[in-house]
Design a protein around this motif. Structure first.
Motif, PDB file in Angstrom:
ATOM      1  N   VAL A   1       0.872  -1.166   0.000  1.00  0.00           N
ATOM      2  CA  VAL A   1       0.000   0.000   0.000  1.00  0.00           C
ATOM      3  C   VAL A   1       0.914   1.222   0.000  1.00  0.00           C
ATOM      4  N   VAL A   2       0.624   2.176  -0.884  1.00  0.00           N
ATOM      5  CA  VAL A   2       1.482   3.335  -1.075  1.00  0.00           C
ATOM      6  C   VAL A   2       0.639   4.607  -0.980  1.00  0.00           C
ATOM      7  N   PHE A   3       1.090   5.558  -0.157  1.00  0.00           N
ATOM      8  CA  PHE A   3       0.484   6.885  -0.048  1.00  0.00           C
ATOM      9  C   PHE A   3       1.440   7.868  -0.727  1.00  0.00           C
ATOM     10  N   ASP A   4       0.977   8.531  -1.784  1.00  0.00           N
ATOM     11  CA  ASP A   4       1.828   9.381  -2.626  1.00  0.00           C
ATOM     12  C   ASP A   4       1.356  10.830  -2.532  1.00  0.00           C
ATOM     13  N   GLY A   5       2.183  11.680  -1.899  1.00  0.00           N
ATOM     14  CA  GLY A   5       1.815  13.076  -1.748  1.00  0.00           C
ATOM     15  C   GLY A   5       2.528  14.018  -2.693  1.00  0.00           C
ATOM     16  N   THR A   6       3.224  13.481  -3.692  1.00  0.00           N
ATOM     17  CA  THR A   6       4.044  14.332  -4.560  1.00  0.00           C
ATOM     18  C   THR A   6       3.219  15.341  -5.346  1.00  0.00           C
ATOM     19  N   GLU A   7       1.964  15.016  -5.655  1.00  0.00           N
ATOM     20  CA  GLU A   7       1.120  15.929  -6.413  1.00  0.00           C
ATOM     21  C   GLU A   7       0.064  16.614  -5.546  1.00  0.00           C
ATOM     22  N   ALA A   8       0.094  16.340  -4.242  1.00  0.00           N
ATOM     23  CA  ALA A   8      -0.930  16.884  -3.342  1.00  0.00           C
ATOM     24  C   ALA A   8      -0.570  18.304  -2.896  1.00  0.00           C
ATOM     25  N   ASP A   9      -1.587  19.118  -2.676  1.00  0.00           N
ATOM     26  CA  ASP A   9      -1.384  20.491  -2.233  1.00  0.00           C
ATOM     27  C   ASP A   9      -1.551  20.654  -0.724  1.00  0.00           C
ATOM     28  N   THR A  10      -2.027  19.616  -0.053  1.00  0.00           N
ATOM     29  CA  THR A  10      -2.272  19.696   1.388  1.00  0.00           C
ATOM     30  C   THR A  10      -1.654  18.487   2.070  1.00  0.00           C
ATOM     31  N   VAL A  11      -1.524  18.569   3.377  1.00  0.00           N
ATOM     32  CA  VAL A  11      -1.012  17.462   4.150  1.00  0.00           C
ATOM     33  C   VAL A  11      -2.059  16.351   4.216  1.00  0.00           C
ATOM     34  N   THR A  12      -1.599  15.115   4.309  1.00  0.00           N
ATOM     35  CA  THR A  12      -2.488  13.963   4.422  1.00  0.00           C
ATOM     36  C   THR A  12      -2.176  13.207   5.707  1.00  0.00           C
ATOM     37  N   ALA A  13      -3.216  12.934   6.494  1.00  0.00           N
ATOM     38  CA  ALA A  13      -3.095  12.062   7.663  1.00  0.00           C
ATOM     39  C   ALA A  13      -3.766  10.742   7.331  1.00  0.00           C
ATOM     40  N   TYR A  14      -3.158   9.625   7.739  1.00  0.00           N
ATOM     41  CA  TYR A  14      -3.726   8.332   7.368  1.00  0.00           C
ATOM     42  C   TYR A  14      -3.477   7.308   8.478  1.00  0.00           C
ATOM     43  N   SER A  15      -4.286   6.270   8.432  1.00  0.00           N
ATOM     44  CA  SER A  15      -4.082   5.114   9.307  1.00  0.00           C
ATOM     45  C   SER A  15      -4.696   3.901   8.612  1.00  0.00           C
ATOM     46  N   PHE A  16      -4.161   2.724   8.898  1.00  0.00           N
ATOM     47  CA  PHE A  16      -4.758   1.493   8.369  1.00  0.00           C
ATOM     48  C   PHE A  16      -4.345   0.306   9.237  1.00  0.00           C
ATOM     49  N   ARG A  17      -5.099  -0.770   9.081  1.00  0.00           N
ATOM     50  CA  ARG A  17      -4.862  -1.991   9.852  1.00  0.00           C
ATOM     51  C   ARG A  17      -4.980  -3.193   8.929  1.00  0.00           C
ATOM     52  N   VAL A  18      -4.167  -4.231   9.184  1.00  0.00           N
ATOM     53  CA  VAL A  18      -4.175  -5.447   8.374  1.00  0.00           C
ATOM     54  C   VAL A  18      -4.372  -6.657   9.283  1.00  0.00           C
ATOM     55  N   THR A  19      -4.725  -7.773   8.683  1.00  0.00           N
ATOM     56  CA  THR A  19      -4.917  -8.994   9.468  1.00  0.00           C
ATOM     57  C   THR A  19      -3.613  -9.722   9.741  1.00  0.00           C
ATOM     58  N   GLY A  20      -2.543  -9.374   9.020  1.00  0.00           N
ATOM     59  CA  GLY A  20      -1.237  -9.997   9.236  1.00  0.00           C
ATOM     60  C   GLY A  20      -0.280  -9.039   9.902  1.00  0.00           C
ATOM     61  N   GLU A  21       0.889  -8.839   9.282  1.00  0.00           N
ATOM     62  CA  GLU A  21       1.850  -7.891   9.813  1.00  0.00           C
ATOM     63  C   GLU A  21       2.179  -6.859   8.749  1.00  0.00           C
ATOM     64  N   VAL A  22       2.761  -5.727   9.169  1.00  0.00           N
ATOM     65  CA  VAL A  22       3.056  -4.656   8.239  1.00  0.00           C
ATOM     66  C   VAL A  22       4.419  -4.060   8.576  1.00  0.00           C
ATOM     67  N   VAL A  23       5.192  -3.722   7.532  1.00  0.00           N
ATOM     68  CA  VAL A  23       6.501  -3.072   7.697  1.00  0.00           C
ATOM     69  C   VAL A  23       6.622  -1.974   6.656  1.00  0.00           C
ATOM     70  N   ARG A  24       7.400  -0.961   6.989  1.00  0.00           N
ATOM     71  CA  ARG A  24       7.658   0.099   6.016  1.00  0.00           C
ATOM     72  C   ARG A  24       8.635  -0.385   4.960  1.00  0.00           C
ATOM     73  N   ASP A  25       8.440   0.041   3.707  1.00  0.00           N
ATOM     74  CA  ASP A  25       9.315  -0.340   2.593  1.00  0.00           C
ATOM     75  C   ASP A  25      10.103   0.895   2.157  1.00  0.00           C
ATOM     76  N   ASP A  26      11.379   0.966   2.547  1.00  0.00           N
ATOM     77  CA  ASP A  26      12.202   2.120   2.200  1.00  0.00           C
ATOM     78  C   ASP A  26      12.439   2.233   0.709  1.00  0.00           C
ATOM     79  N   ALA A  27      12.344   1.088  -0.013  1.00  0.00           N
ATOM     80  CA  ALA A  27      12.651   1.107  -1.441  1.00  0.00           C
ATOM     81  C   ALA A  27      11.645   1.917  -2.247  1.00  0.00           C
ATOM     82  N   ILE A  28      10.410   2.036  -1.757  1.00  0.00           N
ATOM     83  CA  ILE A  28       9.392   2.759  -2.521  1.00  0.00           C
ATOM     84  C   ILE A  28       8.947   4.031  -1.795  1.00  0.00           C
TER      85      ILE A  28
END
Length: 602
Positions: free
Chosen positions: A521-548
């Protein structure tokens, strides 16, 4: 990108994460939730259903009309005829996206489509092409200019080519300078590599990423890489049966092959099973890749062949390392001596050994007559004419993997037996080299017939007037060099072609059917004009991906800390990109702002 607070700094996928039956069950007709980055950057959206496309129609004309720069083309769920055109061309920020299960039936046999990104992202998603290709040369060619990206995502090629045909699933040429991503694809039964993507390594440029793909019974190689920072990640390569074989080639089924000396390449989180007794080696570090560097990490191999499980040729393995690699099976379990973190034997983790072949491939082979304009090079010998009519003359030289015969007896464009003589000689390494020149008269040209593949071509003089004709059709130098040597006809490779073992897949089950593969899952703010706050939950585990993920300098929102807590994430985003990998299902997502959200959840 906001920094992460994560109790586990590792991003290593554990073994036993997938069921083969599960992979194949979703390999044909997988559906994405969004069109992805290319879809978000396209200015216009065209629904082909609204333009008149109906079930059973020929799709080529619709693609040729609407698939252009700045446009996302949506294809309604259904089955359509494909006659070999529509995807090819140079574009920027464009996409073709299947909406649901989209199946194209191959009605042409052979096809050669060049998908090129001049800038931005060009993507093809959620499409399955059914029916065998060939017998002429067939491939999707993927190429991006510097700053461009080509993405094929869930573009499945399950049926391969007819016996003695010449097909690659995907080919990436040496001129590729941007990024090519091949993701979530099922590629099977090709005679000339499943994914042939090593050529950019000859020029030292062009990254290729192969991720979440299933390569099944492809001759020569399942995945072939060679350029810097290229990767095979989270892929399954299974060779458990005989593939089609080209007449000019032989049976030699490598799993992953590193062919050129790129730097910082990686093979990670992959499973490779060679249970077919005549398959080649699971991983090959070719001596042509000597001087390159890379890592084999979190990889499980089961080898039932006589070829080394990790075959490091020459000194190529000196630049490579291994981390958390397991090798099992009754075949050759050898690996390079400088690899430390390798487990060998029955006590080590082993790939699943269920038979995944539950995909019905008994579809029509399609029409074997090809409308392709390019010749089939290197199949039963290639007749080449080098002409330079009405010019100041050209001197040339070329090298091939097989014998070259000057055609002295041709009525027109014959090779010369008088000074300057056009000749061909065999080199010490078994290759052949032809040298010659033509004076540039009204019918000035020389002809040859060669076996195998051309590996080098050079010319001096009035090259702007030079014309190359292969098997009666005009070609470019790049066309001639595109079919590179398979290294399966010489003495050096002969040992790989005779791999055999008395033992094959025992059909047992190690109980890993319920494990899941990673999604993004990717949140892309490069074209956004305002700040974005987000949250999400999964049934397994989640880690940040520095590559993307990206972290623009000077943006206070991107400097805030994101919180990653086992199965949930809370974060804020300014002008950067926050990307995450997760297992299980995405069950709850909430965001406030203008960032684009892409969920690849198959």
């Amino acid at each position: 990108m906001a920094n992460s607070h994560d109790d586990d700094d590792t991003n290593r996928l554990g073994f036993g994460r997938r069921s083969y039956l599960g992979i194949v069950g979703t390999a044909v007709g997988m559906v994405g939730l969004t069109g992805g980055a290319a879809a978000q950057s396209a200015e216009d959206v065209v629904d082909l259903g609204e333009k008149g496309l109906s079930e059973g129609d020929v799709i080529d004309d619709y693609l040729e009309e609407y698939f252009e720069s700045g446009v996302e083309v949506r294809v309604p769920a259904g089955e359509y005829e494909y006659h070999g055109s529509g995807f090819g061309g140079s574009r920027s920020d464009a996409a073709v996206v299947g909406q649901g299960e989209v199946v194209l039936t191959n009605e042409v046999g052979a096809y050669q489509e060049d998908i090129e990104a001049t800038d931005g992202v060009v993507a093809v998603r959620n499409i399955t092409l059914r029916g065998k290709s060939g017998p002429e040369k067939t491939r999707f060619r993927l190429e991006a200019e510097e700053g461009g990206r080509v993405v094929v995502d869930n573009l499945n090629l399950p049926d391969g080519n007819v016996e003695e045909g010449d097909a690659r699933g995907f080919y990436v040429p040496r001129g590729h300078a941007g990024v090519v991503e091949i993701r979530n694809c099922y590629i099977a039964n090709n005679s000339n590599n499943g994914i042939y993507a090593s050529s950019p390594g000859k020029e030292g440029k062009g990254q290729v990423i192969v991720e979440n793909c299933f390569l099944h019974n492809n001759n020569i190689t399942g995945i072939r890489l060679g350029s810097s920072k290229s990767a095979a990640r989270n892929c399954l390569i299974l060779n458990d049966g005989k593939p089609p074989v080209r007449p000019s080639s032989s049976l030699n089924m490598r799993g992953i092959r590193i062919r050129e000396p790129g730097e910082d390449m990686v093979i990670e989180d992959c499973e490779i099973i060679h249970s077919y007794e005549d398959a080649g080696g699971p991983i090959e570090l070719h001596d042509g890749a000597e001087g390159g560097t890379g890592t084999i990490r979190n990889v499980k191999i089961r080898n039932e062949t006589d070829t080394e499980a990790i075959n490091g040729k020459g000194d190529t393995a000196d630049g490579w390392s291994a981390e958390n690699v397991s090798i099992t099976g009754d075949g050759n379990v050898e690996y390079p001596s400088n690899f430390d973190d390798v487990c060998v034997g029955d006590e080590c983790a082993s790939p699943d050994d269920e038979d995944p072949r539950n995909v019905d491939t008994d579809e029509s082979d399609g029409d074997d007559d090809s409308s392709d304009d390019e010749p089939s090079l290197g199949t039963d010998g290639t007749e080449l004419t080098i002409a330079a009519d009405n010019s100041d003359g050209v001197d040339y030289e070329f090298t091939t993997t097989g014998e070259i015969e000057p055609l002295y007896e041709r009525d027109e464009y014959n090779a010369n037996l008088v000074e300057p003589v056009d000749e061909a000689v065999e080199n010490d390494d078994g290759t052949w080299t032809a040298t010659g020149s033509n004076g540039g008269g009204s019918t000035s040209g020389d002809s040859y017939r060669y076996e195998g593949a051309m590996t080098e071509f050079s010319a001096d003089g009035d090259v702007d007037e030079m014309v190359l004709i292969a098997d009666g059709q005009e070609v470019t130098e790049e066309d001639l060099l595109e079919v590179e040597p398979d290294d399966d006809s010489g003495d050096e490779e002969a040992e790989d072609d005779s791999d055999a073992t008395a033992e094959t897949d025992d059909g047992t089950d190690d109980g890993t059917d319920d494990d899941e593969s990673w999604k993004t899952v990717v949140f892309d703010g490069t074209e956004a004009d305002t700040v974005t706050a987000y949250s999400f939950r999964v049934t397994g585990e989640v880690v940040r991906d520095d590559a993307i993920s990206t972290d623009p300098d000077g943006n206070m929102w991107d400097e805030l800390d994101d919180t990653v807590d086992d199965d949930s994430v809370t974060g804020a985003l300014g002008k950067g990109i926050d990307g995450y990998r997760y297992t299980g299902n995405l069950v709850d997502i909430d965001f406030d702002g203008a960032a684009a959200v892409t969920i690849d959840d198959y």
